[in-house]
Design an enzyme around this catalytic site. Structure first.
Site, PDB file in Angstrom:
ATOM      1  N   TYR A 132       0.746  -1.134  -0.130  1.00 10.90           N
ATOM      2  CA  TYR A 132      -0.034  -0.035   0.066  1.00 10.90           C
ATOM      3  C   TYR A 132       1.009   1.281  -0.014  1.00 10.90           C
ATOM      4  O   TYR A 132       0.426   2.261   0.366  1.00 10.90           O
ATOM      5  CB  TYR A 132      -0.948   0.125   1.261  1.00 10.90           C
ATOM      6  CG  TYR A 132      -1.912  -1.185   1.402  1.00 10.90           C
ATOM      7  CD1 TYR A 132      -2.176  -2.138   0.390  1.00 10.90           C
ATOM      8  CD2 TYR A 132      -2.510  -1.456   2.528  1.00 10.90           C
ATOM      9  CE1 TYR A 132      -2.836  -3.152   0.256  1.00 10.90           C
ATOM     10  CE2 TYR A 132      -3.480  -2.581   2.688  1.00 10.90           C
ATOM     11  CZ  TYR A 132      -3.738  -3.446   1.548  1.00 10.90           C
ATOM     12  OH  TYR A 132      -4.548  -4.434   1.563  1.00 10.90           O
ATOM     13  N   LYS A 179       5.176 -14.441   3.304  1.00 11.27           N
ATOM     14  CA  LYS A 179       4.986 -15.399   1.624  1.00 11.27           C
ATOM     15  C   LYS A 179       6.465 -15.470   1.350  1.00 11.27           C
ATOM     16  O   LYS A 179       6.623 -15.524   0.026  1.00 11.27           O
ATOM     17  CB  LYS A 179       3.835 -14.917   0.833  1.00 11.27           C
ATOM     18  CG  LYS A 179       3.481 -15.929  -0.338  1.00 11.27           C
ATOM     19  CD  LYS A 179       2.697 -16.757   0.225  1.00 11.27           C
ATOM     20  CE  LYS A 179       2.227 -17.946  -1.092  1.00 11.27           C
ATOM     21  NZ  LYS A 179       1.979 -19.349  -0.519  1.00 11.27           N
ATOM     22  N   ASP A 212      -0.925 -18.204   3.606  1.00  9.88           N
ATOM     23  CA  ASP A 212      -2.112 -19.198   3.232  1.00  9.88           C
ATOM     24  C   ASP A 212      -2.356 -20.041   4.466  1.00  9.88           C
ATOM     25  O   ASP A 212      -3.392 -20.524   4.915  1.00  9.88           O
ATOM     26  CB  ASP A 212      -2.028 -19.791   1.884  1.00  9.88           C
ATOM     27  CG  ASP A 212      -0.454 -20.173   1.685  1.00  9.88           C
ATOM     28  OD1 ASP A 212       0.208 -19.905   2.689  1.00  9.88           O
ATOM     29  OD2 ASP A 212      -0.220 -20.874   0.512  1.00  9.88           O
ATOM     30  N   ASP A 236      -4.065  -6.795   7.005  1.00  9.79           N
ATOM     31  CA  ASP A 236      -5.407  -6.119   6.495  1.00  9.79           C
ATOM     32  C   ASP A 236      -6.255  -7.230   6.562  1.00  9.79           C
ATOM     33  O   ASP A 236      -7.394  -7.395   7.019  1.00  9.79           O
ATOM     34  CB  ASP A 236      -5.327  -5.497   5.152  1.00  9.79           C
ATOM     35  CG  ASP A 236      -6.408  -4.728   4.786  1.00  9.79           C
ATOM     36  OD1 ASP A 236      -7.394  -4.540   5.685  1.00  9.79           O
ATOM     37  OD2 ASP A 236      -6.378  -3.987   3.605  1.00  9.79           O
ATOM     38  N   ASP A 240      -9.171  -9.068   9.305  1.00  6.12           N
ATOM     39  CA  ASP A 240     -10.834  -9.272   8.968  1.00  6.12           C
ATOM     40  C   ASP A 240     -11.165 -10.663   9.266  1.00  6.12           C
ATOM     41  O   ASP A 240     -12.247 -10.840  10.016  1.00  6.12           O
ATOM     42  CB  ASP A 240     -11.030  -9.041   7.563  1.00  6.12           C
ATOM     43  CG  ASP A 240     -11.560  -7.407   7.394  1.00  6.12           C
ATOM     44  OD1 ASP A 240     -11.184  -6.680   7.926  1.00  6.12           O
ATOM     45  OD2 ASP A 240     -12.637  -7.527   6.272  1.00  6.12           O
TER      46      ASP A 240
END
Ligand code: ATP
Length: 342
Positions: A132, A179, A212, A236, A240
């Site tokens: 971002y 990752k 993952d 982010d 959630d």
């Protein structure tokens, strides 16, 4: 006297922020509020202004912000949201996004198996870099040959300080999520910095998961997590997921902080939720619990606990909004929380 700058923003932001402010006022603590209601999508659409330099300076001087939400379906470019929230995060160098997830009431867990429900963890999301950061560009935009590149930026300073913060708040363990099997350069940096931190903090259990696998393990074994530290975009998304496991997006709170300067911006994890604006459906719990995080960071621990207990109490009694199985409006849910304070 604690000064708080209030930025209600857009959508359900003003609705939930009003309940949070009224609830803070009901505590009787020595708080002074300055409202910056003008920072919203209406102004951006009218004048093209997201955040003025003088507003930024006021916020910078005040240092403590209670924030609602930014976003409006009429605004089709990311420039507005970036110009408000991302600018504040960057300019105030709020490098930690602290997102706790504690199961507020058993019945709110979406998991069938009771033994998997007891989530009590914090996602520590790097808040100023990553995907971002705005580094990138496009070529031949608007044509079938368009190329768009968004670069994920990680710096040694940025990665080191957020990992160090995560170890500093850990009660039991830190799980670093990346990752690095697919993202080559940033992945190696995160790995190297985390390994060094792991050596320095042998009092805390350390583990690593690819993002993952972390998403999977949050569903199969959420109680095993204490602190999860990760980059901006994975944080982010995973927060959630942890928010839903803890009771729903409407209850999730967050703090954007710089632990070195003490600056902080406190906001519910949810966004502007345009689909429920003006209907009295917005759950104010996330905003109230964000206000509790603010109080805690400002040393008002018993006031913060009072807010948290009041929210738990109302949820246990189903005195809440429809997203959590209640029948109350936003205002009524706020009133129920205030009634539970006394
Ligand atoms: P934005 O683009 O500003 O992030 P969004 O609609 O994409 O907004 P959210 O605002 O985070 O994303 O919300 C997703 C959905 O969750 C909403 O459309 C709404 O139905 C529900 N929701 C979010 N916050 C609340 C809340 N406080 N109370 C009840 N429902 C909520």
């Amino acid at each position: 006297m604690q000064k708080i700058i209030v930025v209600p923003g857009d959508g359900i932001g003003p609705e939930v922020t009003e309940e949070a402010v009224t609830t803070l006022q009901a505590l009787g603590a020595d708080l002074e509020f300055t409202f910056l209601d003008q920072i919203n999508a209406d102004r951006y659409l009218r004048d093209g202004v997201a955040l003025t330099d003088s507003e930024l300076e006021l916020i910078r001087t005040g240092g403590t912000v209670l924030f609602g939400a930014v976003g409006d379906p009429r605004v089709t470019t990311p420039d507005y949201a970036r110009g408000v929230l991302l600018r504040l995060r960057t300019e105030l160098d709020l490098f930690v996004n602290y997102r706790p997830a504690v199961l507020l009431d058993e019945r709110l867990s979406p998991l069938r198996d009771e033994s998997r429900r007891g989530i009590d963890c914090v996602v520590v999301r790097e808040n100023t870099e990553g995907l971002y950061s705005g580094v990138g560009g496009s070529l031949r935009a608007g044509t079938p040959d368009e190329i768009a590149v968004d670069q994920e930026m990680s710096t040694y300073l940025g990665v080191s300080r957020v990992i160090e913060y995560a170890y500093g708040i850990a009660r039991r363990s830190v799980c670093m999520v990346d990752k690095s099997n697919a993202v080559r350069f940033g992945g190696q940096l995160w790995q190297r910095v985390w390994r060094a931190a792991r050596e320095r903090h042998t009092e805390v259990a350390s583990s690593h998961l690819y993002v993952d696998a972390a998403a999977m393990k949050l569903i199969t074994d959420a109680p095993s997590f204490d602190v999860i530290v990760t980059n901006n975009s994975y944080g982010d998304i995973l927060s959630d997921l942890t928010a839903e496991l803890a009771g729903g997006l409407g209850t999730a709170a967050s703090a954007n902080i710089n632990p070195q300067t003490g600056a902080g911006l406190y906001e519910p994890v949810h966004g502007s939720a345009p689909d429920i604006v003006g209907k009295g459906l917005a759950n104010p719990a996330g905003a109230v619990l964000s206000a509790a995080l603010l109080l805690r960071d400002r040393g008002l621990k018993s006031e913060a606990e009072a807010l948290e207990q009041a929210v738990r109490h109302t949820l246990a009694q189903r005195r809440c909004t429809p997203d959590l199985g209640g029948t109350l409006s936003t205002r009524q849910a706020g009133e129920a929380i205030r009634a539970a304070l006394s």
